[in-house]
Write an enzyme that holds these catalytic residues in place. Structure first.
Site, PDB file in Angstrom:
ATOM      1  CG  ASP A   1      -2.032   0.814   0.639  1.00 48.09           C
ATOM      2  OD1 ASP A   1      -2.616   2.162   0.335  1.00 48.09           O
ATOM      3  OD2 ASP A   1      -3.610  -0.216   0.919  1.00 48.09           O
TER       4      ASP A   1
ATOM      5  CG  HIS B   1      -4.302   1.966  -1.809  1.00 49.70           C
ATOM      6  ND1 HIS B   1      -4.111   3.229  -0.793  1.00 49.70           N
ATOM      7  CD2 HIS B   1      -5.517   2.017  -2.867  1.00 49.70           C
ATOM      8  CE1 HIS B   1      -5.809   3.131  -0.712  1.00 49.70           C
ATOM      9  NE2 HIS B   1      -6.281   2.749  -1.260  1.00 49.70           N
TER      10      HIS B   1
ATOM     11  CD  GLU C   1      -9.968   3.880  -1.866  1.00 49.63           C
ATOM     12  OE1 GLU C   1     -10.825   4.485  -0.650  1.00 49.63           O
ATOM     13  OE2 GLU C   1      -8.731   3.544  -0.693  1.00 49.63           O
TER      14      GLU C   1
HETATM   15  C1  TNX Z   1     -10.751   2.189   1.891  1.00 47.57           C
HETATM   16  S1  TNX Z   1     -11.881  -0.865   0.718  1.00 47.57           S
HETATM   17  C2  TNX Z   1      -9.818   1.529   1.461  1.00 47.57           C
HETATM   18  C3  TNX Z   1      -8.826   1.347   2.309  1.00 47.57           C
HETATM   19  C4  TNX Z   1      -8.900   1.803   3.604  1.00 47.57           C
HETATM   20  C5  TNX Z   1     -10.228   1.391   4.681  1.00 47.57           C
HETATM   21  C6  TNX Z   1     -11.202   1.619   5.002  1.00 47.57           C
HETATM   22  C7  TNX Z   1     -10.374  -0.643   0.028  1.00 47.57           C
HETATM   23  C8  TNX Z   1     -10.324  -1.494  -1.376  1.00 47.57           C
HETATM   24  N1  TNX Z   1      -9.812   0.635  -0.125  1.00 47.57           N
HETATM   25  O1  TNX Z   1      -7.533   1.547   1.473  1.00 47.57           O
HETATM   26  O2  TNX Z   1      -8.123   1.187   5.041  1.00 47.57           O
HETATM   27  O3  TNX Z   1     -11.019   1.732   3.942  1.00 47.57           O
HETATM   28  O4  TNX Z   1     -11.926   1.403   6.416  1.00 47.57           O
END
Ligand code: TNX
Length: 562
Positions: A219, A296, A360
């Site tokens: 990440d 990420h 994301e």
């Molecule tokens: C969303 S769920 C994310 C993570 C974060 C999390 C915190 C997802 C695929 N991505 O990077 O840690 O929310 O709740």
């Protein structure tokens, strides 16, 4: 006592104290002798989590003694079942049961293969004469052993117990999982967990009959897996210079943010990864590795600046929210890199599925990047999001050429995925429902029911700092991963997964606290979906925590006491 005491002088008192010491000594010898020969009585009613399909209790109990033998079939995997049985019984007898090739008519534990049962299904029969466990394959027998563990009297769980005989209630349990995929994701990037802690997480999963460990290995804040071809990933990418203290305000950071100025890092060598995969396999757990792509990615970009659109040198990220700095899908070298990484990942992980993240991923960097523009032109991609679809499809082709399947977070749907990709639905269940409707296989892991980094109570002041949200035990239990789907679409839902994101979980103690007892509720969703009942679950949970206590696990009391 008063009257005796009054008649005693000082000498008498001393004699009395002496007598007490002798009496204490004799008592402790007696206790030792009696506990060695001690018999622990059966506890009723039977209480097993996750809930078995059927439980028919008999009368009386079977007296399992330390001298009784155990018979295991020669088929594949039963050696691990034997080890699991040893782990369960050694605390009380201080030694494993003797393995034999033939069992006497009475007594002992007999495992048998049974063609008519599915691999993970089992039938556990406890009669006055012995224990018989039938299963489709070794996995089912392993789950029967986990059930047997919950049939033992409390005293037998204590590693100091030293007993000769344990009573087990006579019962016939027929059991099988409702869903094939019962997962837990652990984020080791935001905070690192040692091999030993990862193994203890796998133990927790095994106790709850869970079978997929999703290992979030990379990440923005850390790259945690050794890749021999790209050594900078761990030399540079596994360490962040400092870590934000307290809650991440998001957006712009200013001088009000405080940092813990000590460097934070850690990674697993390939040898350690193999050790974990092997440890999991012996508990019938598949390990799915996750390598985040194309978002990420800051830890990777910090290690090899040519992976980004600008080629700038970045630091491994020290804060938590979403980052614009992502892999450049315009450059060919990015694909050469990710394929090189996945080559080694596939060697380490036998899992059919490889997770490539996909969540994301902002497109801001791509908008201003000539390589990305060129890629859009040559591939006739009309919008920036289409670039993610292109990158994902390329990686999927690569994995498939090696006999593996791609799994990704539900954002992979936006780029248009092939029907073979597995979609992990986290932004509610809508992504999963959409994926199932178009025939993709789905793992349901919506934040609304499965995010164990959320608070377990509304009284957040009394809790350790967490991501936010509110996810009490009862809500986890109420999760229905098949809601809104017709019979055909339901077949696409492989199962459920709990996610433990660790931005605000700095150590394993807290990880356990966030996992337990909610993991048992999700385990019951996955294993016992067709037979859930919250009140009954709570009754059984109160027995399960005897095992948490004996194993020294840390757990929250929310939902147990209230
Ligand atoms: C969303 S769920 C994310 C993570 C974060 C999390 C915190 C997802 C695929 N991505 O990077 O840690 O929310 O709740």
């Amino acid at each position: 006592m008063n009257r005796d005491g009054q008649s005693r002088g000082r000498g008498g008192l001393r004699r009395f104290a002496g007598a007490l010491t002798v009496a204490g000594f004799v008592a402790s010898i007696l206790l030792l002798v009696s506990s060695c020969g001690r018999r622990l009585e059966a506890e009723r009613p039977v209480a097993v989590v996750p809930c078995p399909e059927t439980v028919v209790e008999g009368e009386g109990s079977f007296h399992l003694t330390e001298r009784m033998p155990c018979l295991l079939p020669d088929e594949a995997g039963y050696e691990a079942v034997g080890e699991a049985l040893d782990e369960v019984l050694t605390p009380c007898f201080q030694h494993p049961l003797t393995r034999v090739r033939r069992l006497p008519v009475r007594g002992g534990i007999r495992f048998e293969c049974c063609d008519t049962l599915a691999d993970e299904a089992y039938r556990l029969e406890v009669t006055h004469d012995g224990i018989r466990i039938l299963s489709g394959a070794a996995a089912g027998a392993f789950y029967a052993v986990q059930t047997l563990r919950q049939l033992l009297p409390s005293g037998a769980l204590d590693p100091e117990s030293r007993v000769r005989t344990v009573e087990i209630p006579t019962v016939v349990i027929v059991d099988r999982p409702a869903m094939a995929y019962r997962g837990l994701m652990l984020d080791v990037a935001r905070h690192f967990f040692t091999v030993d802690e990862v193994k203890r997480t796998l133990d927790l999963m095994a106790l709850h009959k869970m079978n997929v460990f999703h290992w979030h290995l990379t990440d923005d804040q850390g790259w945690r897996i050794e890749i021999r071809r790209y050594p900078e990933l761990t030399r540079v990418g596994s360490v962040r210079r400092r870590t934000l203290i307290g809650k991440d305000p998001g957006g712009e950071y200013d001088e009000t943010c405080r940092y813990d100025e000590t460097p934070y890092g850690g990674y697993y060598t390939q040898e350690q990864i193999r050790e974990v995969v092997e440890y999991a396999a012996r508990r019938f757990i598949t390990v799915i590795p996750e390598i985040e792509f194309p978002g990420h990615a800051v830890a990777a970009l910090a290690s090899y600046p040519w992976l980004s659109c600008t080629g700038e040198r970045y630091e491994v990220r020290q804060t938590w929210d979403i980052d614009d700095r992502v892999f450049c899908p315009g450059r060919e070298s990015t694909f050469e890199f990710i394929e090189g990484v996945l080559d080694e990942v596939m060697e380490l992980f036998p899992s059919e599925w490889i997770h490539i993240g996909g969540d994301e991923c902002p497109t801001k960097m791509w908008a201003g990047c000539p390589h990305c523009r060129e890629r859009m032109r040559t591939e006739e991609i009309s919008d920036l999001r289409g670039l993610q679809g292109y990158a994902t499809a390329r990686v999927e082709r690569f994995l498939q050429a090696h006999g593996r399947q791609l799994i990704g977070w539900d954002e992979i749907l936006e780029g248009g995925v092939t029907p073979t990709a597995v979609v992990m639905s986290w932004r509610g269940t809508e992504g999963g429902v959409r994926a199932a409707r178009q025939g993709n296989r789905v793992v349901m892991s919506p934040s609304t029911y499965c995010y164990f980094d959320y608070y377990q109570t509304e009284d957040t002041d009394s809790e350790p700092l967490a991501w936010g949200g509110f996810l009490p035990l009862e809500r986890v239990y109420a999760f229905d991963p098949l809601e809104g789907l017709d019979a055909g679409e339901r077949c696409c839902v492989l199962g459920v997964q709990a996610n433990l994101w660790t931005e605000y979980i700095p150590d394993f103690d807290q990880a356990q606290y966030m996992l337990l007892p909610r993991l048992s509720a999700l385990a019951e969703v996955g294993w016992s979906l067709d037979r859930k009942n919250y009140d009954d679950y709570r009754r059984r949970l109160r027995r399960l925590i005897r095992i948490y206590d004996a194993a020294g696990y840390r757990y929250a009391r929310h939902g147990i006491d209230d």
